[in-house]
Design a protein around this motif. Structure first.
Motif: not given
Length: 204
Positions: A58-65
């Motif tokens: 989720k950290m990576v997902g939010c960062l990419l978004a």
């Protein structure tokens, strides 16, 4: 994302003010991107004291978004408050436990003359050789073949909703994964219970 943060997972019923939802992140870095078979990859390294279920994804997902302009920067900052935010979860391919640190143990006992420090220097070369020979090629080749990240970026992240009232396909899949894991655990427990019952019958 560094420092102590509150991580809440809706499916785990964790509340933002629950002390067990606090996690401390020491560092979060991105190494230089590289190309394999015309596909660009980058290694993200997260060093933390401990992690919760799906936290890194989720950290990576939010960062990419945020980086791709599909979510405002406020989404990132709001996720560290008491406000509930539905964070997109990046694919799990490539997520590995790379290193286990025993910093506190080594600091407390490693110099007392009775205990040895828990470090990996003696086998570090072999570990790196194993990763380069088996783990990294498997991750890269699987992504090139299945395109799980490309599919997620194009078909799920772009349609993700951060509203708690709306359903997300990625979250539904996560629920299916959790249900499958739960069913598997139940099957294992049932099998174990049957085995215990057989052993008891034999012993009697």
């Amino acid at each position: 994302m560094l420092g102590q943060r509150t991580i809440t997972i809706t499916r785990q019923k964790k509340k933002p003010n629950d002390p067990s939802a606090n996690r401390y992140i020491v560092s979060f870095t991105c190494e230089k991107p590289f190309i394999r078979n015309d596909v660009e990859f980058a290694v993200l390294k997260v060093h933390g004291q401990s992690f919760m279920l799906h936290q890194i994804r989720k950290m990576v997902g939010c960062l990419l978004a945020v980086v791709r302009g599909q979510a405002p920067i406020e989404t990132l900052t709001n996720s560290f408050t008491m406000e509930k935010v539905v964070i997109p979860r990046a694919p799990g391919l490539g997520l590995i436990l790379d290193y286990v640190h025993y910093t506190r143990y080594n600091h407390r006992y490693g110099t007392d003359g009775m205990h040895e420090t828990l470090t990996w220097e003696e086998v570090e070369d072999k570990v790196n050789e194993f990763k380069e020979k088996y783990i990294y090629p498997t991750i890269i080749n699987t992504e090139i073949k299945e395109e799980s990240m490309i599919y997620w970026l194009q078909n799920k992240l772009s349609r993700h909703s951060y509203d708690l009232e709306e359903e997300n396909e990625s979250d539904d899949e996560g629920a299916d994964e959790d249900e499958a894991d739960e069913e598997e655990d139940n099957e294992k427990n049932e099998s174990s219970s049957n085995q215990d019952s057989k052993l008891q019958n034999l012993s009697s």
